[in-house]
Design an enzyme around this catalytic site. Structure first.
Site, PDB file in Angstrom:
ATOM      1  CG  HIS A 153     -43.713 -30.992   2.183  1.00  0.00           C
ATOM      2  ND1 HIS A 153     -42.670 -31.825   2.514  1.00  0.00           N
ATOM      3  CD2 HIS A 153     -43.766 -30.046   3.153  1.00  0.00           C
ATOM      4  CE1 HIS A 153     -42.128 -31.407   3.634  1.00  0.00           C
ATOM      5  NE2 HIS A 153     -42.762 -30.328   4.052  1.00  0.00           N
ATOM      6  CG  ASP A 169     -46.377 -22.582   5.399  1.00  0.00           C
ATOM      7  OD1 ASP A 169     -46.355 -22.268   6.589  1.00  0.00           O
ATOM      8  OD2 ASP A 169     -45.363 -22.810   4.731  1.00  0.00           O
TER       9      ASP A 169
END
Ligand code: ACO
Length: 377
Positions: free
Chosen positions: A258, A311
């Site tokens: 991320h 996700d």
């Protein structure tokens, strides 16, 4: 931050009161409310109200919002006809085009008053959901299921997708997933929406930009890539083998890493729990176990810990809910519509054109003109 500013890493590009992230500590909050508090207590409708208004709704305010969302679920017949005419379209392509089409049938599409924009945000919230479920019904040769006004957004989504009312556990799990995906500060799609809003374009154009950005595999498209990988692997051992092979070939593992979080994404913690709960209740534990093994291996596989993002576990959770894989990213859009519209309304309220500069690396300026006959290939 990279020396060139590539990816705008670490750059503050807007003032906002909607979402706070502490990437080092793994903290996420919407309008001051911690994501853990919201995941445990709030309904998605309360979260929508919170994102738009900066405070939790009272019961009458919540009832009014729900009534308004329900009243605007129906999409124009022309949009339904478009969905019917494109059964083989990729759902994110279809969604992007259908959301853009909504503006053609809204007489207030160009009205930039705050009241008109608020109403359009409500329509977008409800109708994005209707587009996704109607498209899936039509492409599988089934009738569109009219919504049930007694159901929540989460319940109605599952009902209009499957034609069967979800049980309370499924509805609540899906409701929490919608809350967890609702906003995330200046992620790529929200930034795209704000850039479009900052030109004072209409709200339909802003969310069309956002859907285009969300679709990419580095952003919302990653959840579909995660499940494809897990399904292809089929079991824990093969999943680990595939992961190692991908890393050796310098291929990124979808659902990991991320830009902002340097620790575990707090949303992934909840989604992991939900994924486990669903896997146990459906008896499909293999995918969950493969996911857990990959998560553990990714802590050391690159010589530094790489953590799952939102996700990773949403993929196995949606799969256990029986949702078709190519609808995972459209569902992200159904939820994130709340954050996109909140940011767009905030941008309209206090606007300045967003227009950064580039570090020029091209030919020296002042090149002499060369006639076409004298140019070299
Ligand atoms: N698999 C393997 N290695 C990774 C991964 C991954 N998924 N993510 C990051 N890394 C490594 C990079 O190789 C790099 O290592 P290095 O320093 O040894 O070269 C380091 O971590 C930093 O990675 P960057 O790509 O520079 O990080 P960036 O902030 O640019 O990218 C991104 C973030 C796009 C999310 C990236 O982690 C990625 O591609 N992940 C996979 C796709 C994904 O899951 N996207 C969804 C993100 S969440 C969302 O948008 C909803």
């Amino acid at each position: 931050m990279s020396a060139t500013g590539a990816g705008l890493e670490g750059i503050i590009a807007a003032e906002s009161s909607i979402c706070y992230i502490d990437g080092e500590a793994g903290v996420l909050s919407y309008q001051g409310f911690d994501i853990n508090t919201l995941a445990e207590n709030a309904t998605f409708e309360e979260v929508i109200y919170l994102l738009w208004n900066g405070k939790l709704p009272t019961q009458p305010q919540l009832d009014e919002l729900k009534a308004s969302l329900t009243a605007h679920r129906e999409i124009p017949a022309e949009v339904t006809a478009f969905l019917k005419a494109n059964p083989t379209g990729l759902p994110m392509h279809v969604l992007r085009t259908a959301v853009s089409m909504l503006s053609l049938y809204d007489p207030a599409a160009a009205d930039m008053s705050p009241e008109a924009n608020k109403l359009k945000a409500i329509k977008l919230m409800s109708q994005t959901s209707t587009i996704v479920t109607s498209f899936h019904r039509l492409r599988t040769g089934k009738e569109v299921v009219p919504g049930d006004p007694s159901l929540s957004m989460a319940g109605n989504f599952l009902y209009t997708l499957n034609g069967v009312k979800p049980d309370a556990v499924m509805e609540r799990v899906f409701d929490i997933a919608l809350t967890l995906h609702a906003d995330h500060e200046l992620n790529a799609s929200t930034f795209a929406a704000r850039v479009t809003a900052a030109t004072l374009s209409d709200i339909y154009s802003t969310v069309t930009s956002a859907i285009g950005a969300l679709k990419g595999p580095l952003h919302g498209g990653a959840n579909e890539e995660v499940i494809k990988l897990l399904l292809q692997a089929g079991n824990k051992a093969k999943a680990l083998e595939m992961m190692r092979e991908m890393l050796e070939n310098k291929v990124k593992i979808p659902g990991f890493g991320h830009r902002v979080y340097k620790t575990i994404d707090p949303r992934a913690i909840h989604l992991k729990k939900l994924s486990k709960q669903l896997a146990e209740s459906t008896g499909q534990i293999d995918l969950y176990e493969a996911s857990e093994a990959v998560q553990e291996a990714m802590l050391t596989a690159k010589g530094k810990p790489l953590n799952p993002n939102v996700d990773f576990y949403s993929a196995s959770a949606y799969y256990s809910l029986g949702i078709p894989v190519d609808l995972f990213t459209p569902i992200f859009a159904v939820s994130r519509m709340s954050g996109w519209t909140a940011h767009v309304l905030e941008q309209f309220h206090n606007n300045r054109l967003i227009r950064p500069r580039a570090d020029y690396k091209g030919l020296p300026v002042g090149q002499p003109w060369v006639g076409i006959a004298d140019r070299v290939a």
